[in-house]
Structure formats: C-alpha cells, structure tokens
Design an enzyme around this catalytic site. Structure first.
Site, short mmCIF file in Angstrom:
data_model
loop_
_atom_site.label_atom_id
_atom_site.label_comp_id
_atom_site.label_asym_id
_atom_site.label_seq_id
_atom_site.Cartn_x
_atom_site.Cartn_y
_atom_site.Cartn_z
N HIS A 276 -24.14 -23.98 -2.18
CA HIS A 276 -23.08 -24.29 -3.15
C HIS A 276 -23.66 -24.95 -4.40
CE1 HIS A 276 -18.90 -25.61 -4.25
NE2 HIS A 276 -19.60 -26.52 -4.91
N GLU A 277 -24.43 -26.01 -4.20
CA GLU A 277 -25.00 -26.72 -5.35
C GLU A 277 -26.03 -25.85 -6.07
OE1 GLU A 277 -23.47 -29.17 -6.36
OE2 GLU A 277 -22.33 -29.54 -4.53
N HIS B 44 -24.30 -23.72 -8.59
CA HIS B 44 -24.12 -24.45 -9.85
C HIS B 44 -25.43 -24.48 -10.65
CE1 HIS B 44 -20.08 -25.89 -9.37
NE2 HIS B 44 -20.34 -26.62 -8.29
N HIS C 259 -26.12 -21.37 -12.48
CA HIS C 259 -25.26 -21.32 -13.67
C HIS C 259 -25.92 -22.07 -14.82
CE1 HIS C 259 -20.70 -21.41 -14.92
NE2 HIS C 259 -21.42 -20.63 -15.69
#
Length: 709
Positions: free
Chosen positions: A498-499, A502, A505
């Site tokens: 999940h992290e 990010h 991104h």
C-alpha cells in the site's frame, strides 16, 4: 570547551548551503536541533522579501512573472529554504521525535501559521493572481489573449485555477474583520492538531503490558514471545513486554488465551487520550470540529464538509453518504452472518461459560479460530515465508516487472535512523529516477501506523532540469529478534504494498510544477495507486517470486497459496463496515451546522451505529485517537479509502484481463495516472487509462458480494 565553541561558531547551518550528498539528499547527520529555528526564521524572511520584490516590479502581472515564479522558476541552483527545512522538520516530528523537538514545534507553529496566512491573505498578491485569472477566463469567452500573455498548457491552466482557488478558499475575498477572524481560527487549529498528535504519541507509548509469569504467554506464537522478550530487554525489565504498537498488540489479541489480559490490552488501546490527565484529547477534538465549522461558514459554506468536498471527486456530502450507505446495504447482510459465525464458535468454547458474551477483545481471537477451522490458515504459518528482506526483493521486483525500474541501496545517502534504508531508483532507460527511503519498524518517538512522505518533491526548473523526488515510506512492521530476522504477516505485506503504491506515485512524478506533482492530487484520488498495489498480495504469481522459507529456502507451498486465495474474502464484509463506520463518524463531525458541544463518546456511538455490529462499550473512544480526521488531513475525507477502493478494483480488473504483469497496461497506468499528479481532473485521468468511468461491479465481484440495488 573553548575549542568546541569556536568550532560551533565556524559551523554553517546545513540548511543554508548546498547538500554535499548523493543526489543532494538531506544530510541528517549534520543537522542539530538549533538549526531548525534558524532556518525557519531565515526561510520566512527570504519568502517575505521575495514576495515584496515581486510586488514592486513594474509592468503587468503575467503567468510567468507571478504564478510560475512562485512555483519553480528560480533557476537551477535555487532551493526553497522554508520548504527544505519544513519537509525535514515535519517528517522528524512523526518518525523520530523527542521532547525538545516537540517543544520547538509548539514554539514555531504560531509563526509558521501566521506566515502562511500573511501570504494567502495578502491583498496585493491576490490581486495579481486575480488579474491573471480574469484575463484567461475572459480569453476563453473571446477566443483572444491580450498582448503580453501567452497560451497556457493544460497543466498551467490547472495551476492557475488552483492558485486562484487557493486564495479564495484561504479567505482572500473576506473583509478586514473576516480575515482577522480567519487568522485566529487557523492559528488555533494548527496548534491543536499538533497537540493532538503529541498527546496521542505519548499516550500510546506510555502503556505497556508487563508479563512475568510464563503461563500468561499461553497461546502466543514464538515470534510474538521473542519480540516481547526483546521489548522487555530494551526497557531493562525481566520477562516480556507488550505495547500498543500494532506488531506487538495484534498477535496478542489474535492468539492469547488469557481473556483478561486481552481485555486489558484492548481497553488500554481504546481508551487512550480519554483519561483525566494532560494528554486527554476530548476538548481538543470538540474545538477542532468547531474551528473547522466556523472557518467553513466564514468562507460561505454551510458545513466544513461542503467546504472540503468542493475540491473532491465526490463533489458533495450527498454523494459521500450515497457511497457509504450503498456499501452498508451491499455488505451488511454478509457482515451480520460473519459475526454470527464468530459468535457461534465463541459460545461453543467451555472456557467462556462464565461470561458468554462476545466482547470486542474476543473478536480477533475467535475470528482467527474460525479462519483456522474453515481454511486451516494462520498468519504464523505464513510468517516464515515473509522474511522482510525477501519481501523487499519481491516488492521491488514487482516494480521492475511492471515498470522496468530498479532499486539499488546506497549507504552513502545519509539516513535519520540506523534502521532506515536508502535506495537509488533507476528508470528502465538507465536514468536516475528518485531516491527512496524505507523506515520499517516501530520505536520510541515514532507515530503508529504507516505513511508515505517526501523530503523533496519533483519539478522542472527554469533551465529545464528535472529535479527528481526523494520519497519515503514509514511503517511499523514486525522487528527482527535476537534469533530471527523480521518475519511479516500477510497483512504487513499488504501494508508495505500500500505505502509502496503511494511511493510509486511520488517517484514517477513528471510534471512541470511541484505544486501539481506526485501525490498532490485530490484527496479521494490519492489512495488509488496505493490500494491498487494491495491487489498483488494474494496473487499466486507474485507470491511465487519472493515467498521462500527463511530457514530452508523452500517456496511457499501451492497448498498454502490456495488457502490464501480462497480466504482472501474472509471477514471482508465486516472489514468493509468497519471502514464505513469511520467514514460515517468523520462525516457526522464535519456536517455540523451549529456549535458542537455534545459528549464525544455518546456522539461517536450514535454517529456510526448503522455500520456497527459489535456491542459498544461505554468508555472506549475512537475520536480522540482518530489522527486521520483530527490531525492528518482526512477531515471530511475518510470516505476516500472506500471511494478509491471502487477505483482500484476497477483498475486492477483491467490487469486481470490483460495479465497482472502486463507491461503495456502498466505503462498506461504510469503515463496516465502515476506521472500526471494533479495536472488534470482525476476522472479525466482515470478515464484516459481505463477507457470508461469506474463502476462498483469490480469491487463487489472481488469481494464475492451478491447484491441487488
């Protein structure tokens, strides 16, 4: 001593000089506490001077001499001192704080808030921006730009729109009295969010469950026992120590047969910041809710949610509630069944015959028993196959397979703690892409949870140099022990993914302006890249790339992978309603139209009751530790996780169709989503990638939910 003083006087503040480090990374090893205040004050002075000089310049304001100037056109060797020190300071407050740093934050916070207000409420600066904004709006109607103004790119139009809207949303249209009131509201809110976070950190770290009788370890896996022994040793105590950090608390709640101890740990966690001491957050939460309502109404909105949602994909609170209640209607029937199954198993246990009521501290224990019974699957069965070093290889390898990028640890890059690893990221064409920091384990001075942040954003300067980002992920994963390396649960692997989503991104950011790069997107779009990556955690072909037994080297057996895949939706409806309950609580606070003075605990239990399936205890409280909506930027925005889940399920369905490692699909995701930041409306970007608007169908299918509207 005299020599030390002389050396100090000769020393330059590291924030004031070029970073003589690989890729101009932060020289953490050189920074002292006193450097921060000096750099903040000088950064404020420089920014004030720069604005003053701009306002004195003759000639008509244009996009290039006003909007672009503020963001990125200072030249190749220019750096924003205030931004430079702010990034480091704010990150350290969350990842590596201590009392003196907290005290300094309290001292500086009013100065920084005042400075931000001085800029956003500067009438001359706003008039320059408005002048430019009006020219381009009129040109859209007339089809002709006045002399001295050039055509803008799509990104530049977005930046201009954001700059103008930012001024308006910060009070630029208010009268003098209104502006003064706004200053007071924002200054107080800023200080209270800081106090909220400091209270929560100190309260969480203050509690420990100290066990000295080995019998009280009954049911716990050896990994949890070893970690507790290490924690006790670190605290210079005998026996075993359990804390409120997730890697410590979660195994205890899942495996311990000592019901009273589970209760003690549960109640400690769920009553933090409610006690009659200086770390109580009750009044802070009430005041923050009222401050935000007052700010929104000062700016012409009925509620704070109305103010926030104007800049969200959801658009308005009706759409948010529509999403939350659609999910309740779709998932609640299955969630009720899930709870009943856990309760049935609980009541069949003779050990609880003296108190046959399923309590919250029982749920993890008995749901785990149900998972064992149904799938013969246990997190501890998987731990030996999820050695952190191998998981890192797997996650990095996934990025390589999808996007062609590679990660190379560089020990010459300074880090702020010995546990932090720093990597150079190389793009598929061999060019430098980013710096990536990974901070994996809990420790004193580190907030709980997991997050992605940056020490430097991405932008292109006036000489065409693409300044690449320095991205960091901070987590609280299981620590290594004296006998074993760090062995993760499948849930922790998902957290890492999940992290890391990010982080991608941020790392793939490729825009002209830093204000629009990377994760600088609308809040209910920012979770798409992160939640998208979670999909891989249960994909067989991904697990086979890194899941090897830490002792034998044997791959994760197909039989276990089958069980993982079959159990992926275990308690999925209950988990969904838990997230929805948080969204309901958030919206309940920030749709207030009048002064809020209700009892926090009573209000909380009423606000989310439509999504709550377990008995609510009178003393527990989520609000006072709900950092997301009180201090973390998710106020009136927690629904974003479920909103983005619809997007990520829909997006991943295209990968499932084309192949989960399909490079063409991944390149499209990179080009249209990950690299674009906030340069266009998020739905425009999503449709460009997906070819259509998202629907809830893929999420329902992934979760095995059969639902008719």
């Amino acid at each position: 001593m005299n020599q030390d003083i002389q050396d100090y006087k000769k020393r330059e503040n590291p924030f004031f000089v070029p970073y003589d480090t690989p890729h101009e990374t932060v020289p953490f090893h050189l920074i002292r506490l006193e450097d921060y205040k000096e750099a903040f004050l000088e950064g404020i002075r420089r920014e004030d001077e720069d604005i003053e000089n701009m306002l004195k310049e003759p000639g008509e304001p244009t996009f290039d001499n006003t909007i672009a100037r503020e963001d990125n056109s200072k030249g190749e060797n220019y750096y924003n001192l205030l931004g430079r020190v702010s990034e480091v300071f704010s990150n350290m407050l969350n990842a590596e704080t201590y009392d003196e740093l907290d005290d300094l934050a309290e001292e500086l916070d009013p100065l920084l808030t005042k400075h931000a207000n001085d800029i956003s409420l500067n009438p001359q600066l706003f008039e320059r921006t408005k002048h430019i904004y009006d020219i381009y709006k009129q040109a859209e109607k007339d089809g002709v730009l006045p002399k001295g103004h050039r055509e803008l790119t799509t990104e530049e139009k977005t930046l201009l729109e954001d700059e103008y809207d930012g001024f308006v949303r910060s009070g630029a249209l208010l009268d003098v009295e209104g502006k003064e009131k706004l200053r007071k509201l924002t200054e107080e809110a800023s200080m209270l969010t800081l106090q909220f976070s400091q209270n929560l950190l100190k309260e969480n770290k203050a509690f420990t469950l100290h066990i000295t009788d080995e019998k009280d370890l009954d049911g716990l896996p050896q990994t949890a026992i070893d970690a507790a022994a290490l924690a006790a040793k670190e605290h210079k105590k005998e026996g075993w120590l359990f804390t409120l950090d997730h890697p410590s608390m979660s195994p205890f709640m899942t495996y311990s047969t000592r019901r009273e101890l589970r209760k003690k740990l549960y109640m400690a966690k769920n009553t933090v910041c409610t006690h009659k001491n200086k770390r109580n957050n009750m009044d802070i939460c009430k005041r923050l809710v009222n401050l935000r309502r007052e700010l929104a109404q000062l700016l012409g909105y009925d509620t704070y949610a109305d103010y926030v949602l104007k800049r969200r994909m959801a658009s308005n609170k009706d759409n948010v509630y529509q999403l939350l209640y659609d999910l309740i209607h779709a998932y609640k029937p299955k969630a009720v069944e899930e709870v009943k199954e856990v309760e049935k198993l609980f009541k069949a246990d003779p050990a609880v015959s003296d108190h046959p009521v399923l309590e919250p501290w029982d749920f993890s224990f008995y749901s785990h028993q149900l998972q064992l019974k149904r799938y013969n699957l246990d997190a501890e069965m998987l731990r030996p196959y999820f050695q952190l070093d191998k998981v890192i290889d797997g996650v990095f390898g996934l990025a390589t397979r999808l996007y062609g990028i590679t990660f190379h640890e560089n020990k010459d890059i300074p880090v702020y703690h010995p546990n932090v690893k720093a990597y150079e990221v190389v793009d598929k064409d061999g060019s430098y892409l980013a710096v990536f920091y990974a901070d994996f384990h809990p420790r004193k001075g580190k907030q709980g949870g997991a997050w992605m942040t940056e020490f430097q954003g991405q932008w292109v300067d006036s000489k065409g140099r693409n300044n690449r980002p320095h991205v960091s992920v901070v987590m609280n994963l299981t620590k290594p022990t004296a006998d074993n390396p760090a062995l993760l649960t499948l849930g922790e692997v998902e957290t890492f993914l999940h992290e890391f989503g990010h982080a991608l991104h941020g790392m793939f950011a490729n825009t002209e302006y830093e204000a629009l790069s990377g994760t600088n997107v609308w809040w209910d779009f920012v979770e798409l890249p992160s939640q998208f990556m979670e999909n891989y955690a249960v994909e067989r072909d991904f697990l086979r790339t890194f899941a090897f037994h830490y002792q034998t080297g044997e791959p994760l057996p197909d039989e276990l992978i089958d069980r993982i895949v079959k159990s992926r939706n275990f308690m999925v409806a209950y988990g969904c309603l838990r997230q929805v309950s948080f969204g309901l609580l958030d919206m309940a606070y920030y749709t207030q139209t009048k002064a809020f003075d209700e009892d926090i605990i009573t209000f909380e239990k009423k606000a989310w009751e439509d999504a709550i399936l377990m008995p609510q205890l009178p003393d527990t409280c989520m609000t006072v530790q709900f950092s997301h909506i009180m201090a973390g930027g998710y106020a009136a925005g927690y629904y974003s996780y479920k909103w983005a889940e619809v997007l990520d399920a829909d997006a991943f369905s295209l990968f499932k169709k084309n192949g989960i490692f399909d490079q063409a699909t991944a390149q499209s995701f990179r080009d249209n989503i990950l690299s674009k930041g906030g340069t266009e409306h998020p739905m425009t970007l999503y449709k460009r990638f997906r070819g259509q608007a998202p629907t809830i169908d893929a999420l329902l299918e992934r979760n095995g939910i059969k639902y008719k509207a």
